[in-house]
Design a protein around this motif. Structure first.
Motif, PDB file in Angstrom:
ATOM      1  N   TYR A   5      28.350 -11.656  36.537  1.00 20.04           N
ATOM      2  CA  TYR A   5      29.292 -10.733  35.502  1.00 20.04           C
ATOM      3  C   TYR A   5      28.608 -10.040  34.511  1.00 20.04           C
ATOM      4  CZ  TYR A   5      33.924 -12.694  36.608  1.00 20.04           C
ATOM      5  OH  TYR A   5      34.893 -13.682  37.107  1.00 20.04           O
ATOM      6  N   THR A   8      31.514  -4.907  29.960  1.00 23.82           N
ATOM      7  CA  THR A   8      31.138  -3.257  29.515  1.00 23.82           C
ATOM      8  C   THR A   8      32.003  -3.220  28.033  1.00 23.82           C
ATOM      9  OG1 THR A   8      33.556  -3.298  30.192  1.00 23.82           O
ATOM     10  CG2 THR A   8      32.063  -2.668  31.996  1.00 23.82           C
ATOM     11  N   ILE A  13      33.211  -7.566  33.573  1.00 24.32           N
ATOM     12  CA  ILE A  13      33.109  -6.864  35.039  1.00 24.32           C
ATOM     13  C   ILE A  13      32.173  -7.953  36.606  1.00 24.32           C
ATOM     14  CG2 ILE A  13      32.209  -5.159  36.447  1.00 24.32           C
ATOM     15  CD1 ILE A  13      33.272  -2.948  35.580  1.00 24.32           C
ATOM     16  N   ASP A  15      29.505  -8.213  39.630  1.00 24.95           N
ATOM     17  CA  ASP A  15      28.862  -7.497  40.495  1.00 24.95           C
ATOM     18  C   ASP A  15      28.140  -7.741  41.543  1.00 24.95           C
ATOM     19  OD1 ASP A  15      27.323  -5.268  41.420  1.00 24.95           O
ATOM     20  OD2 ASP A  15      25.307  -5.804  40.285  1.00 24.95           O
ATOM     21  N   ASP A  22      26.053  -2.371  46.253  1.00 25.57           N
ATOM     22  CA  ASP A  22      26.891  -3.006  44.804  1.00 25.57           C
ATOM     23  C   ASP A  22      28.444  -2.274  44.628  1.00 25.57           C
ATOM     24  OD1 ASP A  22      24.669  -4.273  43.490  1.00 25.57           O
ATOM     25  OD2 ASP A  22      23.834  -2.376  42.305  1.00 25.57           O
ATOM     26  N   HIS A  24      32.032  -3.356  41.716  1.00 25.68           N
ATOM     27  CA  HIS A  24      32.274  -4.317  41.139  1.00 25.68           C
ATOM     28  C   HIS A  24      33.873  -4.140  40.789  1.00 25.68           C
ATOM     29  CE1 HIS A  24      28.375  -2.256  40.139  1.00 25.68           C
ATOM     30  NE2 HIS A  24      28.440  -1.230  40.312  1.00 25.68           N
ATOM     31  N   TYR A 160      37.885   4.498  41.143  1.00 25.94           N
ATOM     32  CA  TYR A 160      36.925   3.909  41.110  1.00 25.94           C
ATOM     33  C   TYR A 160      36.334   3.643  42.876  1.00 25.94           C
ATOM     34  CZ  TYR A 160      32.722   0.823  42.124  1.00 25.94           C
ATOM     35  OH  TYR A 160      30.852  -0.386  42.779  1.00 25.94           O
TER      36      TYR A 160
END
Length: 217
Positions: A5, A8, A13, A15, A22, A24, A160
């Protein structure tokens, strides 16, 4: 396959790193455009496996193939529920008169403040020397060029696209790593030519699928 974790400015988030990629996952409800294809099916699986929050699977009917993608998408959602034993998912289906491509999204969800991130399953094209060998006049969508590095986050982080800069060969590697190549992948459909949910084995998308996975199903 554990995750770390990090914080932000807006939310926490997780990861996840899979085969060097990666991905998220926010600490909150997410939505994903589930087309029935291999890309979005993989993202849905990852979200259902790692997220602790509700996932909304959004399916937009493709009228050009008689909405057969709706059946494929439903099969994908059902299989992911089975594989992850996670029932915290909701599928929303919208029938569209005209299908506007793989980046068609439900904008009402993108700007829904209760949803942290809206995911899209879009990859980069294969290398040009591979793509030109495909039996089709089209080389796929122009914004999937393998020579361009695209931003993965759009609309100030609302959208995203984690696979935007990798091709399906890498996705096949992730499928193998997660052990879902023989269970989830065969239920996905990439072809946009056949209206019966099968693969034509001739279009650009079928060629891309065989190149990456070594098979259609």
């Amino acid at each position: 396959m554990g995750g770390n974790y990090f914080e932000t400015s807006e939310y926490r988030i997780m990861d996840i790193n899979l085969c060097g990629v990666d991905i998220h996952i926010p600490d909150g409800k997410t939505a994903i455009n589930v087309s029935g294809g291999a890309d979005s099916a993989l993202i849905l699986y990852i979200l259902m496996k790692y997220s602790k929050h509700r996932v909304i699977a959004v399916t937009l009917g493709n009228s050009s193939v008689d909405n057969s993608n709706i059946g494929a998408s439903t099969n994908v959602v059902n299989k992911v529920v089975e594989l992850t034993d996670n029932y915290n998912v909701e599928q929303r289906i919208t029938y569209m008169r005209d299908f506007v491509g793989t980046k068609a999204i439900d904008t009402s969800l993108v700007f829904d403040e209760t949803i942290k991130v809206y995911y899209l399953g879009i990859t980069s094209n294969p290398p040009e020397e591979v793509a030109i060998t495909f039996n089709s006049e089209s080389l796929g969508e122009e914004d999937r060029s393998p020579s361009v590095v695209r931003p993965l986050w759009l609309d100030d982080g609302a959208i995203y696209i984690p696979f935007y800069n990798i091709d399906k060969l890498k996705l096949a590697e992730i499928y193998d790593y997660l052990g879902i190549t023989d269970t989830l992948f065969p239920l996905t459909v990439s072809c946009t030519k056949n209206s019966d949910g099968t693969h034509c084995d001739n279009c650009w998308w079928c060629s891309e699928r065989k190149w990456a996975f070594g098979r259609l199903v």
